[in-house]
Design a protein around this motif. Structure first.
Motif, PDB file in Angstrom:
ATOM      1  N   SER A 106      -3.136   0.552  -3.636  1.00 12.48           N
ATOM      2  CA  SER A 106      -2.632  -0.748  -3.209  1.00 12.48           C
ATOM      3  C   SER A 106      -2.554  -1.706  -4.391  1.00 12.48           C
ATOM      4  CB  SER A 106      -3.531  -1.343  -2.118  1.00 12.48           C
ATOM      5  OG  SER A 106      -4.844  -1.547  -2.618  1.00 12.48           O
ATOM      6  N   ILE A 155       0.853  -1.190   0.000  1.00 12.30           N
ATOM      7  CA  ILE A 155       0.000   0.000   0.000  1.00 12.30           C
ATOM      8  C   ILE A 155       0.887   1.238   0.000  1.00 12.30           C
ATOM      9  CG2 ILE A 155      -1.817   1.258   1.220  1.00 12.30           C
ATOM     10  CD1 ILE A 155      -2.460  -1.481   2.604  1.00 12.30           C
ATOM     11  N   GLU A 199       0.092  -7.036   4.750  1.00 12.41           N
ATOM     12  CA  GLU A 199      -0.119  -5.704   4.182  1.00 12.41           C
ATOM     13  C   GLU A 199       1.027  -4.807   4.640  1.00 12.41           C
ATOM     14  OE1 GLU A 199      -4.823  -4.922   3.647  1.00 12.41           O
ATOM     15  OE2 GLU A 199      -4.118  -4.994   5.713  1.00 12.41           O
TER      16      GLU A 199
END
Length: 210
Positions: free
Chosen positions: A83, A72, A134
């Motif tokens: 992202s 991201i 992430e």
């Protein structure tokens, strides 16, 4: 008569052969009852072991080829985000969270030239598990440095210094206009004089300061 006897012997031989095969198979099962069961258990155990290893990697939060790896990018100017899911980099394979955090710290302390050119400021882990990771990367747009120079002019019979925009007063001096050489005075009265550097500016001011 001889033909009938030959047929009978052939039928008897075939029958004995079939009985022998049957008894051989049943005898093997009778004398070695655990072999077939062991083979079945072995195949089942191998399959269960593979499945267990796959599930174990997920449960233990280890990065693997099956991990969804999402990067991201955050624009620090307006806090907008973009992202993208990418293939897991090979150097992250097999890392747990602690090892991954260490790798990210190393990256932050020595980012690539490409990242620096994009305005890279740092990164953080938004989420981490064996199934999904992430990674946030923060960027600050790099603005070109404004050219710094100065203008000299006369205001209220004294020398005044303006910034490069020609409007903002950088410095009001005590140098009287009449102390300047005629050519310099005429230049400052008719047009602003440009001084390229701060060093040149102070050299000029010192030259005409009392």
């Amino acid at each position: 008569m001889k033909v009938a006897r030959g047929i009978s012997l052939f039928v008897i031989a075939v029958g004995l052969f079939a009985i022998g095969c049957f008894l051989g198979f049943e005898g093997h099962s009778f004398f070695y009852p655990g072999v077939s069961a062991e083979k079945s258990r072995s195949g089942t155990a191998a399959s269960a072991s593979d499945e267990k290893m796959h599930v174990s990697a997920q449960d233990e939060n280890i990065i693997s080829a099956d991990t969804s790896f999402v990067v991201i990018e955050v624009n620090m100017e307006d806090q907008s985000e973009s992202s993208a899911e990418i293939p897991v980099p090979t150097y992250y394979m097999g890392m747990d969270r602690e090892a991954f955090e260490k790798q990210i710290r190393n990256f932050d302390s020595s980012p690539s030239l490409q990242e620096l050119q994009k305005g890279f400021q740092g990164s953080e882990i938004r989420s981490f598990s064996g199934s999904k990771v992430e990674l946030c990367k923060f960027y600050q747009e790099q603005k070109e440095a404004e050219e710094e120079y100065y203008y000299l002019a006369i205001q209220n019979n004294k020398v005044v210094v303006y910034r490069a925009d020609g409007q903002t007063v950088y410095m009001e001096t005590d140098i009287p206009a009449q102390d300047l050489p005629d050519d310099v005075l005429q230049e400052l009265l008719t047009q602003k004089r440009i001084v390229n550097t701060e060093e040149d500016l102070y050299d000029f001011l010192e030259s005409y300061s009392s």
